[in-house]
Design a protein around this motif. Structure first.
Motif, PDB file in Angstrom:
ATOM      1  N   VAL A 149      57.775  43.768 -37.075  1.00 23.74           N
ATOM      2  CA  VAL A 149      57.759  42.867 -38.232  1.00 23.74           C
ATOM      3  C   VAL A 149      58.977  43.135 -39.105  1.00 23.74           C
ATOM      4  O   VAL A 149      59.668  42.212 -39.551  1.00 23.74           O
ATOM      5  CB  VAL A 149      56.456  43.048 -39.045  1.00 23.74           C
ATOM      6  CG1 VAL A 149      56.564  42.336 -40.382  1.00 23.74           C
ATOM      7  CG2 VAL A 149      55.270  42.537 -38.262  1.00 23.74           C
ATOM      8  N   ILE A 150      59.277  44.411 -39.300  1.00 23.62           N
ATOM      9  CA  ILE A 150      60.403  44.735 -40.167  1.00 23.62           C
ATOM     10  C   ILE A 150      61.723  44.326 -39.497  1.00 23.62           C
ATOM     11  O   ILE A 150      62.628  43.793 -40.140  1.00 23.62           O
ATOM     12  CB  ILE A 150      60.392  46.241 -40.506  1.00 23.62           C
ATOM     13  CG1 ILE A 150      59.198  46.554 -41.417  1.00 23.62           C
ATOM     14  CG2 ILE A 150      61.686  46.660 -41.179  1.00 23.62           C
ATOM     15  CD1 ILE A 150      58.871  48.019 -41.505  1.00 23.62           C
ATOM     16  N   GLU A 151      61.808  44.524 -38.200  1.00 24.38           N
ATOM     17  CA  GLU A 151      63.055  44.269 -37.482  1.00 24.38           C
ATOM     18  C   GLU A 151      63.314  42.768 -37.325  1.00 24.38           C
ATOM     19  O   GLU A 151      64.414  42.299 -37.600  1.00 24.38           O
ATOM     20  CB  GLU A 151      62.977  44.950 -36.103  1.00 24.38           C
ATOM     21  CG  GLU A 151      64.311  45.386 -35.535  1.00 24.38           C
ATOM     22  CD  GLU A 151      65.090  46.299 -36.492  1.00 24.38           C
ATOM     23  OE1 GLU A 151      66.214  45.926 -36.843  1.00 24.38           O
ATOM     24  OE2 GLU A 151      64.575  47.370 -36.882  1.00 24.38           O
ATOM     25  N   ASP A 152      62.295  42.015 -36.875  1.00 24.22           N
ATOM     26  CA  ASP A 152      62.516  40.620 -36.526  1.00 24.22           C
ATOM     27  C   ASP A 152      61.811  39.623 -37.438  1.00 24.22           C
ATOM     28  O   ASP A 152      62.061  38.428 -37.354  1.00 24.22           O
ATOM     29  CB  ASP A 152      62.027  40.358 -35.083  1.00 24.22           C
ATOM     30  CG  ASP A 152      62.759  41.242 -34.090  1.00 24.22           C
ATOM     31  OD1 ASP A 152      63.902  41.622 -34.407  1.00 24.22           O
ATOM     32  OD2 ASP A 152      62.191  41.552 -33.037  1.00 24.22           O
ATOM     33  N   GLY A 153      60.890  40.101 -38.244  1.00 29.86           N
ATOM     34  CA  GLY A 153      60.184  39.186 -39.129  1.00 29.86           C
ATOM     35  C   GLY A 153      59.077  38.421 -38.428  1.00 29.86           C
ATOM     36  O   GLY A 153      58.405  37.600 -39.032  1.00 29.86           O
ATOM     37  N   ARG A 154      58.883  38.656 -37.141  1.00 27.58           N
ATOM     38  CA  ARG A 154      57.813  37.978 -36.414  1.00 27.58           C
ATOM     39  C   ARG A 154      57.453  38.789 -35.170  1.00 27.58           C
ATOM     40  O   ARG A 154      58.155  39.730 -34.821  1.00 27.58           O
ATOM     41  CB  ARG A 154      58.208  36.564 -36.036  1.00 27.58           C
ATOM     42  CG  ARG A 154      59.463  36.500 -35.172  1.00 27.58           C
ATOM     43  CD  ARG A 154      59.743  35.090 -34.764  1.00 27.58           C
ATOM     44  NE  ARG A 154      58.705  34.584 -33.891  1.00 27.58           N
ATOM     45  CZ  ARG A 154      58.495  33.302 -33.661  1.00 27.58           C
ATOM     46  NH1 ARG A 154      59.236  32.399 -34.254  1.00 27.58           N
ATOM     47  NH2 ARG A 154      57.544  32.911 -32.842  1.00 27.58           N
ATOM     48  N   LYS A 203      68.051  39.565 -41.190  1.00 29.73           N
ATOM     49  CA  LYS A 203      68.698  40.868 -41.361  1.00 29.73           C
ATOM     50  C   LYS A 203      68.665  41.344 -42.802  1.00 29.73           C
ATOM     51  O   LYS A 203      68.385  42.507 -43.080  1.00 29.73           O
ATOM     52  CB  LYS A 203      70.160  40.769 -40.885  1.00 29.73           C
ATOM     53  CG  LYS A 203      70.318  41.054 -39.407  1.00 29.73           C
ATOM     54  CD  LYS A 203      71.322  42.193 -39.203  1.00 29.73           C
ATOM     55  CE  LYS A 203      71.170  42.834 -37.846  1.00 29.73           C
ATOM     56  NZ  LYS A 203      71.969  42.178 -36.795  1.00 29.73           N
ATOM     57  N   LYS A 204      68.953  40.420 -43.722  1.00 29.90           N
ATOM     58  CA  LYS A 204      68.999  40.798 -45.146  1.00 29.90           C
ATOM     59  C   LYS A 204      67.625  41.277 -45.611  1.00 29.90           C
ATOM     60  O   LYS A 204      67.500  42.292 -46.276  1.00 29.90           O
ATOM     61  CB  LYS A 204      69.410  39.586 -45.986  1.00 29.90           C
ATOM     62  CG  LYS A 204      70.897  39.369 -46.041  1.00 29.90           C
ATOM     63  CD  LYS A 204      71.182  38.232 -47.012  1.00 29.90           C
ATOM     64  CE  LYS A 204      72.525  37.604 -46.701  1.00 29.90           C
ATOM     65  NZ  LYS A 204      72.657  36.272 -47.323  1.00 29.90           N
ATOM     66  N   LEU A 209      63.644  45.475 -46.879  1.00 26.25           N
ATOM     67  CA  LEU A 209      62.354  46.090 -46.581  1.00 26.25           C
ATOM     68  C   LEU A 209      62.514  47.567 -46.255  1.00 26.25           C
ATOM     69  O   LEU A 209      61.769  48.414 -46.745  1.00 26.25           O
ATOM     70  CB  LEU A 209      61.693  45.379 -45.393  1.00 26.25           C
ATOM     71  CG  LEU A 209      60.892  44.119 -45.697  1.00 26.25           C
ATOM     72  CD1 LEU A 209      60.424  43.486 -44.392  1.00 26.25           C
ATOM     73  CD2 LEU A 209      59.701  44.434 -46.582  1.00 26.25           C
ATOM     74  N   LYS A 210      63.526  47.845 -45.449  1.00 26.91           N
ATOM     75  CA  LYS A 210      63.752  49.236 -45.060  1.00 26.91           C
ATOM     76  C   LYS A 210      64.083  50.095 -46.265  1.00 26.91           C
ATOM     77  O   LYS A 210      63.604  51.227 -46.397  1.00 26.91           O
ATOM     78  CB  LYS A 210      64.889  49.299 -44.040  1.00 26.91           C
ATOM     79  CG  LYS A 210      64.422  49.009 -42.616  1.00 26.91           C
ATOM     80  CD  LYS A 210      65.583  49.107 -41.656  1.00 26.91           C
ATOM     81  CE  LYS A 210      65.279  48.357 -40.384  1.00 26.91           C
ATOM     82  NZ  LYS A 210      66.517  47.982 -39.672  1.00 26.91           N
TER      83      LYS A 210
END
Lengths: 214, 349
Positions: A149-154, A203-204, A209-210
């Protein structure tokens, strides 16, 4: 006799016959630390731990003991506050995660302790200290799910299945014929796609989030 | 000679009135109910802790002293509707069903007392949902031979005498969830007393008290606590009652036995909630009419807790008794006498 006791040890074997030498000490501690309390207090949701007065309303009405023996939020709080780190790790590290967040304890607490969040904070505190060994299946899945989820949003179904099997070291199992047949069926019926879509400019968000989760 | 207005005909107000009248002052006593004696009379308190003497022995002489004194004018079923003026010239409007009258007073004593906490808001205890969950005030009425059950402890649901009885401590006190973080100061000893009374009357019954701390700080209270354990075999469990449910048509309570670190489920016939003290409606009304300061919980705030405990935030208006915070009868009588002395000295100047 007492003054000669130190001479009565031969090859590390006690010969004086003083009873306490044969019995393990019942003293729980000689020194107490609030180090762990301070740490849990600073974690998100952990601040209300200091309000607890150990009445047992939380554990008395807790949903879990019918299913999970020995789950006891009051005791977790007590152990952290008294600095019984060893007992917390040895006896309770697998319990603290079992909370189902029904919030009964939080709503009933007469002192306004946010019990569910405090229990979560204690679990996080243990996690930060790396007391948990190998990940269980659901923990591994949770971790991969969050990463994705954090990497790709889905969620990309193919990727998550692949990552899950590889993380739990069961890639062979994934390549078994019935799994492949199932995957093929799902693919042809449109249940899954080989390449999941991308979210524009994720990415932004991902970076933000990170940063936030650091 | 100036007249003193006393609001509230409970223990404190009665004691203050009779003391002032004996000093020669004229007193007007305003009581909202049609009887004197306040909560003691309302809930028919039977025996008082820790000596287990009859409440009537204590309250009746105080009521008689007021009724027999010609210096005291008693308005029952009345309330103070408005007050104007400043010390030592107050004008008060006293209203009742017959109409209203305006009188002049030199000083006002507020002794409006407390009300038992209503445990309906503690939904997990099922008060109002389960008939056999009762309050300590209701038990007091039951144990009184002049009460609704003629002195017998009976389950409201079927009229049977309960065999297993659990008492929950700290209901509506020491509880931030309901906004009452203070200690009710009497629940511990009242529950112990009721447990002893029940065991005395029904030796076959079992009484279990679920508590957080037993705060036995009063005269003879700790001794009573010891007696309850040694002579009456009342079981005290350290753990606050968590919830009450119905299991196979029987009340079932859940709590944690904190000494064993384990939750327990206990089936009982009756549960008594030791409901704490809350500021009474009369206290809040009096504070509004008189414009005196209340604390966060609705109780009246003295000018200075140490130096002038019986003076309100306004000169000429005095406060005493359980409207200042939870208080037992013994101390209410002391307060009544103390405020009388304070009023007398202020009127002299």
């Amino acid at each position: 006799m007492a003054e000669n006791t130190d001479k009565m040890v031969i090859d590390g074997v006690e010969l004086t016959g003083i009873w306490k030498e044969f019995l393990p000490s019942r003293i729980l501690y000689e020194d107490v630390t609030t180090e762990f309390l301070d740490e849990v207090k600073k974690l998100p949701g952990g601040s209300t731990i200091v309000r607890c007065y150990q009445c047992g309303t939380c554990s008395g009405g807790c949903t879990l003991p019918d299913f999970v023996d020995k789950f006891n939020p009051r005791r977790f709080i007590d152990l952290v506050r008294r600095g019984h780190y060893d007992i917390l790790v040895n006896e309770n590290k697998d319990l603290v995660w079992k909370c189902v967040s029904c919030q009964r304890c939080t709503h009933r607490c007469p002192r306004g302790v946010n019990t569910q969040e405090v229990v979560r904070a204690i679990a996080k505190f243990l996690e930060d200290r790396k007391v948990f060994g190998k990940l269980t299946n659901d923990e591994a899945f949770d971790e991969i799910f969050m990463e994705e989820v954090i990497e790709d949003g889905r969620i990309d179904e193919v990727k998550i299945v692949k990552d899950f099997y590889s993380k739990t070291g069961r890639l062979k199992e994934m390549m078994s014929s019935d799994q492949i047949a199932l995957g093929f069926k799902m693919l042809t019926s449109g249940r899954i796609k080989l390449f999941g879509g991308k979210i524009k400019d994720w990415k932004k968000v991902s970076q933000r989030l990170k940063e936030e989760l650091q | 000679m100036k007249t003193v207005l006393v609001i509230g005909g409970g223990v404190t107000g009665l004691k203050a009135s009779s003391e002032l009248a004996e000093m020669g002052y004229n007193v007007t006593l305003v009581e909202k109910e049609d009887y004197l004696g306040g909560q003691v009379a309302k809930h028919k308190y039977y025996k008082l802790a820790p000596d287990l003497r009859l409440a009537g022995e204590v309250i009746d002489p105080v009521i008689k002293a007021v009724e027999n004194n010609s210096n005291i004018k008693v308005y029952k079923h009345s309330h103070v509707a408005a007050v104007s003026g400043n010390a030592p010239e107050f004008k008060a409007k006293i209203k009742n069903s017959k109409g209203e009258s305006e009188e002049n007073f030199g000083a006002i004593v507020v002794a409006t007392g407390f009300e038992h906490f209503d445990p309906t808001v503690k939904q997990e205890y099922g008060y109002g949902r389960f008939k056999d969950v009762v309050t300590n005030a209701e038990v007091e009425e039951m144990l009184n031979p002049g009460g609704p059950t003629n002195g017998e402890l009976k389950r409201p649901s079927d009229g049977e005498t309960p065999k297993k009885i659990a008492i929950f401590q700290c209901v509506g006190s020491r509880d931030r969830q309901v906004g009452n973080p203070y200690c009710c100061r009497v629940g511990c000893v009242v529950s112990t007393k009721q447990a002893i009374e029940i065991k005395e009357k029904y030796p076959d019954s079992e009484v279990y008290v679920y508590y957080m701390d037993m705060r036995m700080f009063g005269r003879g209270w700790e001794e009573l606590y010891g007696k309850a354990m040694e002579e009456y075999e009342i079981i005290f469990t350290r753990g606050r009652g968590a919830e009450v449910t119905l299991k196979n048509q029987q009340l079932s309570l859940r709590a944690e036995e904190t000494i064993m670190d384990r939750p327990i489920q206990h089936s009982v016939d009756m549960i008594i909630l030791a409901a704490g003290m809350a500021a009474g409606e009369g206290t809040i009304e009096a504070a509004n009419v008189l414009g005196i300061k209340q604390n966060d919980y609705g109780f009246l705030e003295p000018k200075d807790d140490f130096v002038s405990p019986n003076e309100s935030s306004k000169p000429g208006i005095f406060i005493a008794g359980a409207d200042k915070g939870p208080m037992d009868i013994e101390n209410c009588i002391v307060e009544g006498a103390a405020v009388a002395a304070k009023v007398a000295s202020s009127l002299k100047n």
